[in-house]
Design a protein around this motif. Structure first.
Motif, PDB file in Angstrom:
ATOM      1  N   ASN A 118       0.809  -1.220   0.000  1.00 15.42           N
ATOM      2  CA  ASN A 118       0.000   0.000   0.000  1.00 15.42           C
ATOM      3  C   ASN A 118       0.843   1.271   0.000  1.00 15.42           C
ATOM      4  OD1 ASN A 118      -2.284  -1.588   0.081  1.00 15.42           O
ATOM      5  ND2 ASN A 118      -2.607  -1.352   2.275  1.00 15.42           N
ATOM      6  N   LEU A 119       2.070   1.178   0.491  1.00 14.20           N
ATOM      7  CA  LEU A 119       2.937   2.359   0.584  1.00 14.20           C
ATOM      8  C   LEU A 119       4.206   2.219  -0.247  1.00 14.20           C
ATOM      9  CD1 LEU A 119       2.559   3.168   4.407  1.00 14.20           C
ATOM     10  CD2 LEU A 119       1.385   4.224   2.470  1.00 14.20           C
ATOM     11  N   LEU A 120       4.220   1.236  -1.135  1.00 14.97           N
ATOM     12  CA  LEU A 120       5.400   1.001  -1.964  1.00 14.97           C
ATOM     13  C   LEU A 120       5.720   2.247  -2.801  1.00 14.97           C
ATOM     14  CD1 LEU A 120       7.227  -1.506  -2.399  1.00 14.97           C
ATOM     15  CD2 LEU A 120       5.934  -1.940  -4.491  1.00 14.97           C
ATOM     16  N   GLY A 121       6.956   2.700  -2.739  1.00 15.54           N
ATOM     17  CA  GLY A 121       7.378   3.856  -3.520  1.00 15.54           C
ATOM     18  C   GLY A 121       7.238   5.183  -2.801  1.00 15.54           C
ATOM     19  N   LEU A 122       6.763   5.176  -1.549  1.00 17.93           N
ATOM     20  CA  LEU A 122       6.603   6.425  -0.802  1.00 17.93           C
ATOM     21  C   LEU A 122       7.962   7.097  -0.616  1.00 17.93           C
ATOM     22  CD1 LEU A 122       4.682   8.293   0.758  1.00 17.93           C
ATOM     23  CD2 LEU A 122       5.088   6.883   2.783  1.00 17.93           C
ATOM     24  N   VAL A 123       8.048   8.361  -1.034  1.00 18.00           N
ATOM     25  CA  VAL A 123       9.333   9.067  -1.037  1.00 18.00           C
ATOM     26  C   VAL A 123       9.594   9.720   0.319  1.00 18.00           C
ATOM     27  CG1 VAL A 123       9.132   9.509  -3.501  1.00 18.00           C
ATOM     28  CG2 VAL A 123       8.354  11.256  -1.863  1.00 18.00           C
ATOM     29  N   CYS A 124      10.848  10.038   0.560  1.00 13.42           N
ATOM     30  CA  CYS A 124      11.254  10.747   1.773  1.00 13.42           C
ATOM     31  C   CYS A 124      11.686  12.154   1.362  1.00 13.42           C
ATOM     32  CB  CYS A 124      12.394  10.009   2.473  1.00 13.42           C
ATOM     33  SG  CYS A 124      12.863  10.727   4.061  1.00 13.42           S
ATOM     34  N   ASP A 125      10.855  13.154   1.667  1.00 11.67           N
ATOM     35  CA  ASP A 125      11.093  14.519   1.184  1.00 11.67           C
ATOM     36  C   ASP A 125      10.840  15.551   2.281  1.00 11.67           C
ATOM     37  OD1 ASP A 125       8.423  13.894   1.261  1.00 11.67           O
ATOM     38  OD2 ASP A 125       7.894  14.862  -0.617  1.00 11.67           O
ATOM     39  N   PRO A 126      11.586  15.463   3.395  1.00 14.80           N
ATOM     40  CA  PRO A 126      11.312  16.326   4.539  1.00 14.80           C
ATOM     41  C   PRO A 126      11.596  17.802   4.253  1.00 14.80           C
ATOM     42  CG  PRO A 126      13.376  15.157   4.866  1.00 14.80           C
ATOM     43  CD  PRO A 126      12.750  14.575   3.634  1.00 14.80           C
ATOM     44  N   VAL A 127      10.626  18.637   4.538  1.00 13.71           N
ATOM     45  CA  VAL A 127      10.793  20.079   4.355  1.00 13.71           C
ATOM     46  C   VAL A 127      11.863  20.593   5.314  1.00 13.71           C
ATOM     47  CG1 VAL A 127       9.655  22.308   4.719  1.00 13.71           C
ATOM     48  CG2 VAL A 127       8.462  20.474   3.496  1.00 13.71           C
ATOM     49  N   GLY A 128      12.837  21.291   4.764  1.00 13.87           N
ATOM     50  CA  GLY A 128      13.922  21.824   5.568  1.00 13.87           C
ATOM     51  C   GLY A 128      14.844  20.761   6.128  1.00 13.87           C
ATOM     52  N   THR A 187      17.118  13.739   1.475  1.00 13.29           N
ATOM     53  CA  THR A 187      18.086  14.813   1.255  1.00 13.29           C
ATOM     54  C   THR A 187      17.450  16.191   1.413  1.00 13.29           C
ATOM     55  OG1 THR A 187      17.619  14.800  -1.120  1.00 13.29           O
ATOM     56  CG2 THR A 187      19.447  13.424  -0.341  1.00 13.29           C
ATOM     57  N   GLY A 188      16.125  16.237   1.410  1.00 11.34           N
ATOM     58  CA  GLY A 188      15.442  17.524   1.505  1.00 11.34           C
ATOM     59  C   GLY A 188      15.580  18.355   0.241  1.00 11.34           C
ATOM     60  N   LYS A 189      15.802  17.683  -0.907  1.00 11.69           N
ATOM     61  CA  LYS A 189      16.029  18.408  -2.167  1.00 11.69           C
ATOM     62  C   LYS A 189      14.964  18.135  -3.228  1.00 11.69           C
ATOM     63  CE  LYS A 189      21.050  18.650  -1.565  1.00 11.69           C
ATOM     64  NZ  LYS A 189      22.376  18.307  -2.142  1.00 11.69           N
ATOM     65  N   GLY A 190      14.012  17.276  -2.939  1.00  9.98           N
ATOM     66  CA  GLY A 190      12.979  16.951  -3.929  1.00  9.98           C
ATOM     67  C   GLY A 190      11.616  16.852  -3.291  1.00  9.98           C
ATOM     68  N   GLY A 191      10.618  16.552  -4.113  1.00 12.35           N
ATOM     69  CA  GLY A 191       9.267  16.372  -3.608  1.00 12.35           C
ATOM     70  C   GLY A 191       8.740  17.609  -2.903  1.00 12.35           C
ATOM     71  N   PHE A 224       6.950  26.536  -0.775  1.00 14.67           N
ATOM     72  CA  PHE A 224       6.849  26.539   0.678  1.00 14.67           C
ATOM     73  C   PHE A 224       8.056  25.850   1.301  1.00 14.67           C
ATOM     74  CE2 PHE A 224       5.802  24.370   4.629  1.00 14.67           C
ATOM     75  CZ  PHE A 224       5.252  25.389   5.391  1.00 14.67           C
ATOM     76  N   GLY A 225       8.404  24.679   0.767  1.00 11.19           N
ATOM     77  CA  GLY A 225       9.519  23.922   1.317  1.00 11.19           C
ATOM     78  C   GLY A 225      10.830  24.668   1.231  1.00 11.19           C
ATOM     79  N   LEU A 226      11.039  25.389   0.138  1.00 16.37           N
ATOM     80  CA  LEU A 226      12.297  26.107  -0.045  1.00 16.37           C
ATOM     81  C   LEU A 226      12.466  27.237   0.965  1.00 16.37           C
ATOM     82  CD1 LEU A 226      12.465  26.217  -3.938  1.00 16.37           C
ATOM     83  CD2 LEU A 226      13.817  24.786  -2.393  1.00 16.37           C
ATOM     84  N   GLU A 227      11.372  27.730   1.512  1.00 17.14           N
ATOM     85  CA  GLU A 227      11.466  28.769   2.556  1.00 17.14           C
ATOM     86  C   GLU A 227      12.182  28.224   3.786  1.00 17.14           C
ATOM     87  OE1 GLU A 227       7.750  30.553   3.543  1.00 17.14           O
ATOM     88  OE2 GLU A 227       7.113  30.724   1.451  1.00 17.14           O
ATOM     89  N   TYR A 228      12.108  26.908   3.994  1.00 17.39           N
ATOM     90  CA  TYR A 228      12.702  26.296   5.169  1.00 17.39           C
ATOM     91  C   TYR A 228      14.005  25.560   4.858  1.00 17.39           C
ATOM     92  CZ  TYR A 228       8.387  27.369   7.623  1.00 17.39           C
ATOM     93  OH  TYR A 228       7.334  28.030   8.196  1.00 17.39           O
TER      94      TYR A 228
END
Length: 288
Positions: free
Chosen positions: A203-213, A269-273, A279-283
């Motif tokens: 159900n969650l296969l492929g879920l990316v890791c894209d933490p803001v900041g 890496t906090g560089k995608g998604g 909004f994400g780039l502000e952080y």
């Protein structure tokens, strides 16, 4: 370290030993760590108690250092006092996942299960189950053994690291641990536990890791909610007799391959998604 290389092997060895799955996992852990069952039980019981304390110690007024996280667990608990869309149990699950994820972001003591970023899934499954079904400590500790057995196989066969395999490796793994724990609590078979694990991963296969900041806050806290809900849906399907068409070990192998295929920008890496949105780039951390 638990001495299993596959879910198939774990279930086969358990059947041959004539033991409940949780007990076979416990004894394997005792053998690997050279500890007694009593010592092992005490450690797992302490994990459960830490989850309970973290949940009870939540304060809705707390905010993370960034200000991105805090208060949502309280909002959901308040909403749960009325006529909710999801009903009392699932609203409690959602609130619990939010509370625990916020505790992590606010630097409180949590249980990495299997990681800090995914710390909200197992507690949000087990503690509401305890409240709504009256499960005692013994049953919940047994469920934690079941979760740990599947978690160790996932870690060995795929990954539990967002930096290595994306968020499917963190929230996905947590859901895949929580789902068989729920099946155990409902008296399901080891085969049903394995199917629940596999379906939760799928159900969650492929879920990316894209933490803001680069922070374990947005979208991580709310993904704990979806992980907990995933665990309930996968467990209920398995208990109904619905099977994973793809064998569980093959699902984990696919998870590993998908993780390796994700671009580095989508692996913590906090560089995608979402991290790359305006909004994400502000952080985003400022370059030196």
């Amino acid at each position: 370290m638990i001495d299993f290389t596959s879910i198939e092997q774990m279930l086969r060895d358990t059947e041959q030993a004539g033991l409940p799955l949780w007990k076979h996992i416990q004894l394997s852990d005792c053998h690997a760590q050279d500890i007694t069952p009593e010592s092992s039980w005490a450690r797992m019981s302490a994990m459960l108690e830490s989850m309970i304390q973290a949940d009870e110690g939540y304060r809705a007024e707390d905010r993370s250092h960034s200000g991105l996280v805090g208060g949502d667990g309280g909002k959901m608990a308040d909403y749960g006092r009325g006529d909710t869309l999801c009903g009392p149990l699932l609203t409690d699950v959602i609130a619990g996942a939010l509370r625990m994820g916020e505790c992590n972001a606010c630097m409180k003591r949590i249980v990495a299960a299997p990681t800090a970023g995914a710390c909200g899934v197992l507690p949000a499954v087990l503690l509401p189950y305890r409240r709504h079904f009256g499960a005692g400590e013994k049953a919940l500790v047994q469920a934690l053994y079941v979760a740990s057995g599947f978690g160790m196989i996932i870690a060995a066969r795929a990954s539990i690291s967002g930096a290595e395999g994306g968020c499917q490796a963190e929230i996905g793994s947590a859901a895949a641990m929580a789902a068989p724990a729920l099946v155990h609590l409902q008296g399901g078979s080891p085969e049903q536990m394995a199917d629940a694990c596999a379906m939760a991963v799928k159900n969650l296969l492929g879920l990316v890791c894209d933490p803001v900041g680069g922070l374990v806050e947005v979208p991580c806290v709310k993904r704990n909610v979806i992980g907990a809900m995933d665990a309930f849906s996968a467990a209920q399907m398995a208990l109904a007799g619905i099977k994973s068409r793809v064998p569980p070990d093959q699902v984990l192998d696919a998870m590993a391959e998908v993780g390796r295929s994700l671009p580095h920008t989508l692996r913590e890496t906090g560089k995608g998604g979402l991290a790359a949105t305006p909004f994400g780039l502000e952080y985003a951390p400022k370059s030196e």
